[in-house]
Design an enzyme around this catalytic site. Structure first.
Site, PDB file in Angstrom:
ATOM      1  N   THR A  37     -42.961  18.457  42.546  1.00  0.00           N
ATOM      2  CA  THR A  37     -43.727  19.170  41.506  1.00  0.00           C
ATOM      3  C   THR A  37     -44.302  18.189  40.488  1.00  0.00           C
ATOM      4  O   THR A  37     -45.166  18.561  39.694  1.00  0.00           O
ATOM      5  CB  THR A  37     -42.847  20.209  40.756  1.00  0.00           C
ATOM      6  N   GLY A  38     -43.819  16.973  40.497  1.00  0.00           N
ATOM      7  CA  GLY A  38     -44.335  15.942  39.582  1.00  0.00           C
ATOM      8  C   GLY A  38     -45.642  15.364  40.106  1.00  0.00           C
ATOM      9  O   GLY A  38     -45.993  15.552  41.268  1.00  0.00           O
ATOM     10  N   ILE A  59     -33.486  13.186  45.466  1.00  0.00           N
ATOM     11  CA  ILE A  59     -32.089  13.279  45.012  1.00  0.00           C
ATOM     12  C   ILE A  59     -31.200  13.962  46.059  1.00  0.00           C
ATOM     13  O   ILE A  59     -29.976  13.907  45.950  1.00  0.00           O
ATOM     14  CB  ILE A  59     -31.945  14.000  43.643  1.00  0.00           C
ATOM     15  N   TYR A 146     -31.517  30.234  40.139  1.00  0.00           N
ATOM     16  CA  TYR A 146     -31.771  29.064  39.286  1.00  0.00           C
ATOM     17  C   TYR A 146     -30.692  28.948  38.212  1.00  0.00           C
ATOM     18  O   TYR A 146     -30.126  27.864  37.977  1.00  0.00           O
ATOM     19  CB  TYR A 146     -33.158  29.186  38.641  1.00  0.00           C
TER      20      TYR A 146
HETATM   21  N1  LIG Z   1     -39.574  23.145  31.191  1.00  0.00           N
HETATM   22  C1  LIG Z   1     -38.619  23.928  30.667  1.00  0.00           C
HETATM   23  O1  LIG Z   1     -38.874  24.784  29.836  1.00  0.00           O
HETATM   24  C2  LIG Z   1     -37.186  23.755  31.097  1.00  0.00           C
HETATM   25  C3  LIG Z   1     -36.222  24.636  30.568  1.00  0.00           C
HETATM   26  C4  LIG Z   1     -34.892  24.472  30.951  1.00  0.00           C
HETATM   27  C5  LIG Z   1     -34.537  23.456  31.801  1.00  0.00           C
HETATM   28  N2  LIG Z   1     -35.504  22.640  32.328  1.00  0.00           N
HETATM   29  C6  LIG Z   1     -35.088  21.569  33.238  1.00  0.00           C
HETATM   30  O2  LIG Z   1     -35.682  20.358  32.824  1.00  0.00           O
HETATM   31  C7  LIG Z   1     -35.927  19.527  33.955  1.00  0.00           C
HETATM   32  C8  LIG Z   1     -37.371  19.072  33.967  1.00  0.00           C
HETATM   33  O3  LIG Z   1     -38.220  20.204  34.020  1.00  0.00           O
HETATM   34  P1  LIG Z   1     -39.813  20.120  33.943  1.00  0.00           P
HETATM   35  O4  LIG Z   1     -40.263  21.323  33.217  1.00  0.00           O
HETATM   36  O5  LIG Z   1     -40.222  18.780  33.501  1.00  0.00           O
HETATM   37  O6  LIG Z   1     -40.187  20.338  35.477  1.00  0.00           O
HETATM   38  P2  LIG Z   1     -41.162  19.502  36.433  1.00  0.00           P
HETATM   39  O7  LIG Z   1     -41.265  20.313  37.685  1.00  0.00           O
HETATM   40  O8  LIG Z   1     -42.402  19.128  35.726  1.00  0.00           O
HETATM   41  O9  LIG Z   1     -40.316  18.187  36.698  1.00  0.00           O
HETATM   42  C9  LIG Z   1     -39.306  18.090  37.672  1.00  0.00           C
HETATM   43  C10 LIG Z   1     -39.464  16.753  38.358  1.00  0.00           C
HETATM   44  O10 LIG Z   1     -38.408  16.610  39.327  1.00  0.00           O
HETATM   45  C11 LIG Z   1     -38.974  16.118  40.531  1.00  0.00           C
HETATM   46  N3  LIG Z   1     -38.128  16.548  41.652  1.00  0.00           N
HETATM   47  C12 LIG Z   1     -37.938  17.818  42.085  1.00  0.00           C
HETATM   48  N4  LIG Z   1     -37.140  17.814  43.174  1.00  0.00           N
HETATM   49  C13 LIG Z   1     -36.816  16.515  43.403  1.00  0.00           C
HETATM   50  C14 LIG Z   1     -36.031  15.879  44.397  1.00  0.00           C
HETATM   51  N5  LIG Z   1     -35.423  16.565  45.363  1.00  0.00           N
HETATM   52  N6  LIG Z   1     -35.910  14.517  44.358  1.00  0.00           N
HETATM   53  C15 LIG Z   1     -36.536  13.807  43.373  1.00  0.00           C
HETATM   54  N7  LIG Z   1     -37.302  14.367  42.423  1.00  0.00           N
HETATM   55  C16 LIG Z   1     -37.438  15.711  42.440  1.00  0.00           C
HETATM   56  C17 LIG Z   1     -40.365  16.718  40.592  1.00  0.00           C
HETATM   57  O11 LIG Z   1     -41.245  16.051  41.463  1.00  0.00           O
HETATM   58  C18 LIG Z   1     -40.784  16.625  39.135  1.00  0.00           C
HETATM   59  O12 LIG Z   1     -41.388  15.379  38.857  1.00  0.00           O
HETATM   60  C19 LIG Z   1     -35.510  20.352  35.163  1.00  0.00           C
HETATM   61  O13 LIG Z   1     -34.180  20.003  35.479  1.00  0.00           O
HETATM   62  C20 LIG Z   1     -35.565  21.779  34.660  1.00  0.00           C
HETATM   63  O14 LIG Z   1     -34.712  22.631  35.380  1.00  0.00           O
HETATM   64  C21 LIG Z   1     -36.806  22.760  31.986  1.00  0.00           C
END
Ligand SMILES: NC(=O)c1ccc[n+]([C@@H]2O[C@H](COP(=O)([O-])OP(=O)(O)OC[C@H]3O[C@@H](n4cnc5c(N)ncnc54)[C@H](O)[C@@H]3O)[C@@H](O)[C@H]2O)c1
Length: 322
Positions: A37-38, A59, A146
């Site tokens: 998703t990045g 991961i 989730y």
């Molecule tokens: N955005 C929010 O409001 C929010 C709220 C609560 C918790 N979180 C947590 O914060 C963290 C970051 O969220 P975000 O909003 O930046 O999301 P995002 O999707 O922008 O970032 C997640 C990143 O993790 C990477 N990723 C996913 N699966 C992977 C894997 N198997 N191996 C390696 N990399 C992997 C993706 O490519 C992406 O770069 C997450 O753990 C999310 O659950 C976010």
């Protein structure tokens, strides 16, 4: 020697903002990301920085976690599959990434002798608990796969602390928003989704009657929390979970009003757009508002950006970058 920090998920929204902030402060930063998703564009500006290293990996693969943890002092574990609806559609992949991937990272961090393991926990852990504001010690039952994964992360981190002595801090993020949050795809978060709609002169669709509320938290407050959690020397402040929020709630109807107000500064046509209303979404918590007292007391957290200030900055960023 500069501290070396591994940021998993560093190509994502929160991870890339943390990467930028830590490089700016003189840390060495390693990013582990599989770009699921990045976006490569989120880390493109850092590639030429000698303090930055990219490990493309997953991961869910133990060896990738081991490789990324080599010589690392601290881990900021942000990689996960976010989104409640995604987890309802595909619980198995969410579980593999958010739980198995999390355990792989704990093991790799333990084996590499990492000093502290910070991780992205979630306000979804409060589940069906009706109490407001949310205090760290009072949670309900999870309402989505989730939410289960994020709660299990907290349990695992605590067990790794007790059994292997791995120091941790879990940050329960509340609806984070700001620059670089992805507005595209089926699982886009509400703020970038609505911004994109409004910029296209389309009506945003509110799930439910718009009375649901959230503690929308600007990214710069989240960066502050991570820096405080990374650097605290107070031993009573570690091995804890902290709400990471601003501590004010905004309804979805208010959010639409604010977005229309802020974006119409750039495009007056947006001023007349009214939202549409659809059904409530499965797994959604009606109201979410954090108590941030614990973080204030133990970490000295002092969020600098209100929801309104953050939203204005965020709208400007989308206007210039979308
Ligand atoms: N955005 C929010 O409001 C929010 C709220 C609560 C918790 N979180 C947590 O914060 C963290 C970051 O969220 P975000 O909003 O930046 O999301 P995002 O999707 O922008 O970032 C997640 C990143 O993790 C990477 N990723 C996913 N699966 C992977 C894997 N198997 N191996 C390696 N990399 C992997 C993706 O490519 C992406 O770069 C997450 O753990 C999310 O659950 C976010």
């Amino acid at each position: 020697m500069a501290k070396k920090v591994l940021i998993t998920g560093g190509a994502g929204f929160i991870g890339s903002n943390l990467t930028e902030a830590l490089l700016h402060k003189g840390y060495q930063v390693v990013v582990l990301d599989n770009f699921s998703t990045g976006k490569p564009g989120n880390i493109a500006p850092f590639l030429t920085n000698p303090d930055f290293t990219l490990v493309v990996g997953d991961i869910r693969v133990k060896e990738d976690c081991q490789k990324a943890c080599e010589g690392v002092d601290y881990v900021l574990h942000e990689a996960a599959l976010g989104s409640v609806p995604r987890s309802i559609k595909d619980p198995a992949t969410t579980n593999e990434t958010n739980i198995s991937g999390f355990v792989n990272m704990l093991v790799a961090a333990r084996d590499a002798g990492v000093k502290r393991f910070l991780f992205a926990a979630s306000s979804s852990t409060y589940g069906d608990s009706p109490s407001l504001p949310k205090v760290e010690e009072v949670i309900g039952k999870p309402l989505s796969p989730y939410a289960v994964t994020k709660y299990v992360n907290e349990l695992y981190a605590d067990v790794f602390q007790k059994t292997y002595g791995l120091e941790y801090i879990g940050l329960r993020y509340f609806n984070v928003f700001g620059r670089r949050q992805d507005p595209n795809g089926a699982y886009a978060a509400v703020i970038p989704l609505f911004v994109k709609k409004l910029m296209a002169h389309e009506a945003p669709v509110v799930n439910g009657d718009g009375s649901y509320s959230r503690d929308f938290t600007y990214i710069d407050n989240v960066i502050q929390m991570n820096l405080l959690a990374l650097n605290t020397t107070d031993k009573s402040a570690v091995n804890q979970i902290y709400n990471t929020a601003y501590g004010e709630s905004t309804t979805l109807n208010q959010l639409v009003k604010y977005l229309v107000e802020d974006l119409s500064q750039f495009d007056p046509k947006i001023a007349s757009i009214e939202p549409l209303y659809g059904p409530n979404r499965l797994g959604d918590i009606p109201h979410s508002l954090a108590s941030i007292e614990k973080a204030k007391t133990h970490l000295g957290y002092d969020p600098q950006f209100s929801m309104r200030e953050g939203l204005k900055a965020c709208c400007k960023w989308y206007w210039e970058n979308l």
